[in-house]
Design a protein around this motif. Structure first.
Motif, PDB file in Angstrom:
ATOM      1  N   SER A   1      -5.748   0.292  -1.139  1.00  0.00           N
ATOM      2  CA  SER A   1      -4.285   0.190  -1.052  1.00  0.00           C
ATOM      3  C   SER A   1      -3.622   1.561  -1.024  1.00  0.00           C
ATOM      4  O   SER A   1      -2.398   1.657  -1.105  1.00  0.00           O
ATOM      5  N   VAL A   2      -4.426   2.607  -0.942  1.00  0.00           N
ATOM      6  CA  VAL A   2      -3.920   3.951  -0.700  1.00  0.00           C
ATOM      7  C   VAL A   2      -4.557   4.436   0.595  1.00  0.00           C
ATOM      8  O   VAL A   2      -5.789   4.394   0.741  1.00  0.00           O
TER       9      VAL A   2
ATOM     10  N   ALA B   1       0.844  -1.198   0.000  1.00  0.00           N
ATOM     11  CA  ALA B   1       0.000   0.000   0.000  1.00  0.00           C
ATOM     12  C   ALA B   1       0.874   1.241   0.000  1.00  0.00           C
ATOM     13  O   ALA B   1       2.104   1.173   0.158  1.00  0.00           O
ATOM     14  N   LEU B   2       0.218   2.372  -0.199  1.00  0.00           N
ATOM     15  CA  LEU B   2       0.849   3.683  -0.078  1.00  0.00           C
ATOM     16  C   LEU B   2       0.198   4.415   1.087  1.00  0.00           C
ATOM     17  O   LEU B   2      -1.032   4.401   1.214  1.00  0.00           O
TER      18      LEU B   2
ATOM     19  N   ALA C   1       6.623   7.076  -4.421  1.00  0.00           N
ATOM     20  CA  ALA C   1       7.149   6.933  -3.063  1.00  0.00           C
ATOM     21  C   ALA C   1       8.663   7.061  -3.056  1.00  0.00           C
ATOM     22  O   ALA C   1       9.247   7.668  -2.150  1.00  0.00           O
ATOM     23  N   GLU C   2       9.291   6.499  -4.072  1.00  0.00           N
ATOM     24  CA  GLU C   2      10.756   6.537  -4.122  1.00  0.00           C
ATOM     25  C   GLU C   2      11.282   7.958  -4.229  1.00  0.00           C
ATOM     26  O   GLU C   2      12.280   8.314  -3.618  1.00  0.00           O
ATOM     27  N   ILE C   3      10.582   8.794  -4.993  1.00  0.00           N
ATOM     28  CA  ILE C   3      11.084  10.155  -5.243  1.00  0.00           C
ATOM     29  C   ILE C   3      10.749  11.114  -4.096  1.00  0.00           C
ATOM     30  O   ILE C   3      11.419  12.144  -3.926  1.00  0.00           O
ATOM     31  N   CYS C   4       9.732  10.816  -3.316  1.00  0.00           N
ATOM     32  CA  CYS C   4       9.225  11.782  -2.326  1.00  0.00           C
ATOM     33  C   CYS C   4      10.320  12.171  -1.327  1.00  0.00           C
ATOM     34  O   CYS C   4      10.842  11.331  -0.597  1.00  0.00           O
TER      35      CYS C   4
END
Ligand code: SF4
Ligand code: SF4
Ligand code: SF4
Length: 257
Positions: A182-183, A4-5, A137-140
């Motif tokens: 999933s968010v 999830a995010l 998510a990776e860039i945040c």
């Protein structure tokens, strides 16, 4: 083991790097004009909405029991075990039932294209399958968008609310809405102020409907039905594309849906 995010709007700085990373991940253009658009569209699968000094993300919720998938007559949308709700454009016949069924008005149609697809965030399924984070998510830079196990993120969200009295609305959006998503979202202000519905039932779709519709592709490919179906789908898509493309050109204001 569903992923999830977790988006925590209280630590979001509105940098929109998630938007840019998403566009790159999905092969979509991104420039200053698109960055200024604060709504989801066929060319923008996630957006940051600004209200004063507050921010909120909008994207497909990748529902646990997605109504878009339940109504799709050809199984073009699929809830995967890892969490993403994926889309197979080769199956899609352009009926756009998914757009009507989605309680969050997420799926968008490529009205102006000859062979249009439905577009939505599919939660970076290839990356997730490889054990990577989603691109957003990776860039945040602040951790406002965090990727992980859904259960872990729920526990973390609960802890953040518990440890910071008065900082958050006491609600994890997506924990229960439409049976869970999933968010997951945290906010300092009511979610309704960013357009999130507060009237959404925690109930999943009736399972009978889901079972019947989700198994149609299992028995449709029989004998002549295959040929007839392929012909119909192909021509239906072209017919819809041409008709809707013309309609869209005549009425540009229709592009947001
Ligand atoms: S938010 Fe809408 S498009 Fe996304 S998975 Fe849920 S029902 Fe489908
Ligand atoms: S999960 Fe992937 S597709 Fe969805 S908003 Fe993030 S980068 Fe875009
Ligand atoms: S990249 Fe992170 S901090 Fe920047 S706008 Fe997106 S969620 Fe907010």
């Amino acid at each position: 083991m569903s992923k999830a995010l977790l988006y925590d709007s209280t630590v979001c700085i509105g940098c929109k790097q998630c938007e840019q990373a998403c566009a790159t991940q999905n092969g979509l253009a991104y420039d200053d004009a698109i960055a200024a658009e604060e709504y989801q569209s066929a060319h923008k699968l996630t957006c940051i909405v600004t209200r004063g000094d507050k921010f909120m993300r909008r994207l497909c919720m990748n529902c646990n029991d997605p109504s878009c998938a339940s109504v799709c007559p050809v199984g073009a949308l699929t809830k995967t075990a890892l969490g993403p709700v994926t889309y197979d454009p080769s199956k899609c016949m352009g009926c756009r039932y998914c757009m009507v069924a989605c309680p969050f008005s997420v799926p968008k149609y490529e009205w102006g294209k000859l062979f249009p697809k439905v577009q939505k965030c599919i939660m970076c399924p290839d990356r997730v399958a490889q054990g990577k984070q989603t691109a957003c998510a990776e860039i945040c830079p602040t951790g406002a968008t965090k990727f992980g196990e859904r259960d872990d993120l729920i526990a973390e969200a609960r802890q953040r609310i518990h440890d910071n009295p008065g900082k958050y609305v006491d609600h994890i959006y997506g924990l229960a809405e439409v049976g869970g998503t999933s968010v997951l979202l945290l906010s300092a202000v009511p979610f309704e102020s960013f357009g999130y519905r507060s009237d959404i039932s925690p109930d999943r779709l009736p399972m009978l409907t889901y079972r019947v519709l989700s198994h149609i592709p299992d028995f449709v490919p029989l004998g002549g039905m295959v040929l007839g179906g392929v012909w119909w789908i192909t021509h239906r898509r072209q017919e819809v594309a041409l008709r809707e493309g013309r309609a869209a050109n005549e009425n540009k204001s229709g592009g947001k849906r």
